[in-house]
Design an enzyme around this catalytic site. Structure first.
Site, mmCIF file in Angstrom:
data_model
loop_
_atom_site.group_PDB
_atom_site.id
_atom_site.type_symbol
_atom_site.label_atom_id
_atom_site.label_comp_id
_atom_site.label_asym_id
_atom_site.label_seq_id
_atom_site.Cartn_x
_atom_site.Cartn_y
_atom_site.Cartn_z
ATOM 1 N N ASP A 1 0.878 -1.160 0.000
ATOM 2 C CA ASP A 1 0.000 0.000 0.000
ATOM 3 C C ASP A 1 0.918 1.213 0.000
ATOM 4 O O ASP A 1 2.138 1.082 0.132
ATOM 5 C CB ASP A 1 -0.905 -0.017 1.252
ATOM 6 C CG ASP A 1 -1.843 1.173 1.288
ATOM 7 O OD1 ASP A 1 -2.534 1.415 0.283
ATOM 8 O OD2 ASP A 1 -1.874 1.893 2.309
ATOM 9 N N SER A 2 0.328 2.393 -0.110
ATOM 10 C CA SER A 2 1.147 3.604 -0.013
ATOM 11 C C SER A 2 1.603 3.828 1.432
ATOM 12 O O SER A 2 2.603 4.488 1.668
ATOM 13 C CB SER A 2 0.323 4.808 -0.488
ATOM 14 O OG SER A 2 -0.867 4.904 0.287
ATOM 15 N N TYR B 1 -1.129 8.000 -2.921
ATOM 16 C CA TYR B 1 -1.282 7.562 -4.312
ATOM 17 C C TYR B 1 -2.527 8.190 -4.953
ATOM 18 O O TYR B 1 -2.634 8.287 -6.154
ATOM 19 C CB TYR B 1 -1.489 6.048 -4.365
ATOM 20 C CG TYR B 1 -0.262 5.185 -4.232
ATOM 21 C CD1 TYR B 1 1.008 5.725 -4.065
ATOM 22 C CD2 TYR B 1 -0.395 3.797 -4.293
ATOM 23 C CE1 TYR B 1 2.119 4.894 -3.952
ATOM 24 C CE2 TYR B 1 0.703 2.963 -4.188
ATOM 25 C CZ TYR B 1 1.959 3.510 -4.013
ATOM 26 O OH TYR B 1 3.033 2.676 -3.918
ATOM 27 N N GLY B 2 -3.472 8.542 -4.119
ATOM 28 C CA GLY B 2 -4.822 8.839 -4.594
ATOM 29 C C GLY B 2 -4.982 10.067 -5.460
ATOM 30 O O GLY B 2 -6.035 10.305 -6.031
ATOM 31 N N CYS C 1 -4.134 -2.033 -2.151
ATOM 32 C CA CYS C 1 -4.338 -0.619 -2.467
ATOM 33 C C CYS C 1 -5.327 -0.533 -3.623
ATOM 34 O O CYS C 1 -5.068 -1.048 -4.719
ATOM 35 C CB CYS C 1 -2.994 -0.012 -2.855
ATOM 36 S SG CYS C 1 -3.163 1.556 -3.707
ATOM 37 N N ASN C 2 -6.456 0.100 -3.374
ATOM 38 C CA ASN C 2 -7.499 0.196 -4.397
ATOM 39 C C ASN C 2 -7.067 1.033 -5.604
ATOM 40 O O ASN C 2 -7.472 0.761 -6.731
ATOM 41 C CB ASN C 2 -8.749 0.850 -3.805
ATOM 42 C CG ASN C 2 -9.455 -0.049 -2.829
ATOM 43 O OD1 ASN C 2 -10.351 -0.785 -3.187
ATOM 44 N ND2 ASN C 2 -9.049 -0.007 -1.568
ATOM 45 N N THR C 3 -6.271 2.069 -5.345
ATOM 46 C CA THR C 3 -5.878 2.965 -6.435
ATOM 47 C C THR C 3 -5.073 2.192 -7.482
ATOM 48 O O THR C 3 -5.321 2.286 -8.683
ATOM 49 C CB THR C 3 -5.060 4.154 -5.870
ATOM 50 O OG1 THR C 3 -5.800 4.749 -4.796
ATOM 51 C CG2 THR C 3 -4.793 5.186 -6.931
ATOM 52 N N HIS D 1 -7.365 2.600 3.386
ATOM 53 C CA HIS D 1 -7.202 3.423 4.601
ATOM 54 C C HIS D 1 -8.534 3.622 5.342
ATOM 55 O O HIS D 1 -8.544 3.839 6.555
ATOM 56 C CB HIS D 1 -6.674 4.815 4.236
ATOM 57 C CG HIS D 1 -5.203 4.893 3.988
ATOM 58 N ND1 HIS D 1 -4.612 4.419 2.845
ATOM 59 C CD2 HIS D 1 -4.198 5.385 4.752
ATOM 60 C CE1 HIS D 1 -3.298 4.644 2.898
ATOM 61 N NE2 HIS D 1 -3.020 5.218 4.050
ATOM 62 N N CYS E 1 -11.137 2.438 -0.383
ATOM 63 C CA CYS E 1 -9.718 2.764 -0.155
ATOM 64 C C CYS E 1 -9.343 2.038 1.126
ATOM 65 O O CYS E 1 -10.088 2.092 2.113
ATOM 66 C CB CYS E 1 -9.530 4.268 0.018
ATOM 67 S SG CYS E 1 -7.893 4.711 0.647
ATOM 68 N N GLU F 1 -3.178 9.196 7.781
ATOM 69 C CA GLU F 1 -1.751 8.892 7.932
ATOM 70 C C GLU F 1 -1.129 9.624 9.122
ATOM 71 O O GLU F 1 -0.222 9.113 9.759
ATOM 72 C CB GLU F 1 -0.981 9.232 6.652
ATOM 73 C CG GLU F 1 -1.105 8.170 5.571
ATOM 74 C CD GLU F 1 -0.348 6.872 5.875
ATOM 75 O OE1 GLU F 1 0.628 6.909 6.644
ATOM 76 O OE2 GLU F 1 -0.741 5.824 5.329
HETATM 77 N N1 DGL Z 1 -4.857 2.885 0.509
HETATM 78 C C1 DGL Z 1 -4.733 3.110 -0.900
HETATM 79 C C2 DGL Z 1 -6.021 2.854 -1.618
HETATM 80 O O1 DGL Z 1 -6.705 1.916 -1.224
HETATM 81 C C3 DGL Z 1 -3.936 4.339 -1.311
HETATM 82 C C4 DGL Z 1 -4.433 5.635 -0.786
HETATM 83 C C5 DGL Z 1 -3.515 6.789 -1.092
HETATM 84 O O2 DGL Z 1 -2.298 6.666 -0.948
HETATM 85 O O3 DGL Z 1 -4.043 7.848 -1.500
HETATM 86 O O4 DGL Z 1 -6.377 3.490 -2.580
#
Ligand code: DGL
Length: 265
Positions: A7-8, A39-40, A70-72, A179, A177, A145
């Site tokens: 993940d990020s 990442y988003g 990580c969904n992104t 997070h 996401c 975060e």
């Molecule tokens: N937790 C990640 C996701 O599911 C990345 C979120 C991020 O870094 O913006 O998209």
């Protein structure tokens, strides 16, 4: 069995927790690309480059399965990850989409995930009559975060994000996401009890468990004990504290460089 996941930042912890609950005898390699968090808000090209580097790094690790926590990256680069890795790849979006039974579904996710409409497309593939509405939530990840999760600021931001979904009378909310499950208490306070919250990590871990059970005899033939490991691309000092806070472990954390020329661990 040892699986790899990334993940990020701390978002993948929510996936890790669910998987460990179901598959307690497995070990893992967790990679947090903290240097490039979040990442988003990244472009498709940036996420593709990240996915290229992450899969190249994981292909040198000794793993039996790979989880896209990580969904992104899932939304943008799943095919690339699958192409580059020669172990089974388990993803959040594909795993949860086939399980959705409800008819009015809200999805909250990062702007880069929402841009792809990956959730809408995946759900409609299984249930074409479902109403799906996606809401980008750019401010959640940076606040989570830094563990700013009990503030009035975050509550107000969350109300603003959920309002358009509630006015569309959603019966389900997907946490798109990894997070976001970390702020479930806040979200449940805002949502009416009639709205069902879905964390895609549950569907992913069920799929992984099926895979593990089917391979159990192969894995038990491997007589070595492999340990779990944490890696970050920056912030080596603070990450153990984050792991302590969210996972109740204080791990040794290794620093890794993912850039092609210096893929060192
Ligand atoms: N937790 C990640 C996701 O599911 C990345 C979120 C991020 O870094 O913006 O998209």
């Amino acid at each position: 069995m040892r699986f790899g996941l990334f993940d990020s930042g701390v978002g993948g912890f929510t996936v890790l927790k669910k998987v460990i609950e179901l598959c307690p005898n497995s070990s893992f390699i967790y990679l947090a690309d903290t240097a490039r968090l979040p990442y988003g808000l990244k472009t498709t090209d940036e996420i593709m480059q990240i996915a290229e580097e992450i899969s190249s790094w994981f292909s040198q690790q000794n793993i039996d399965a790979f989880l896209v926590a990580c969904n992104t990256t899932n939304a943008i680069a799943l095919d690339l990850l699958k192409k580059n890795l020669d172990v089974p790849v388990f993803d959040l979006i594909g795993s949860v989409a086939s399980t959705i039974q409800e008819s009015r579904v809200g999805v909250i996710a990062t702007p880069s995930t929402v841009r792809t409409k990956a959730y809408t497309n995946a759900i409609l593939k299984y249930k074409p009559k479902t109403f799906v509405i996606e809401q980008p939530c750019p401010e959640f990840v940076p606040m989570i975060e830094i563990n700013n999760i009990n503030s009035e600021d975050l509550a107000n931001v969350a109300i603003g994000y959920l309002q358009p979904l509630l006015s569309q009378k959603i019966d389900t909310l997907i946490l798109g996401c990894s997070h976001y499950p970390l702020i479930t208490p806040l979200l449940t306070k805002i949502l009416p009890p009639s709205v069902k919250l879905i964390d895609p990590a549950k569907a992913l871990s069920l799929k992984l468990k099926l895979f593990m059970d089917s391979k159990m005899s192969d894995f038990s033939k491997k007589k070595f004990l492999v340990e779990s490991k944490f890696y970050v691309t920056s912030d080596q000092k603070h990450f153990p504290l984050k792991a302590k806070h969210w996972l109740n472990v204080f791990p040794e954390v290794n620093l890794v460089s993912l850039h092609k020329q210096g893929c060192v661990s």
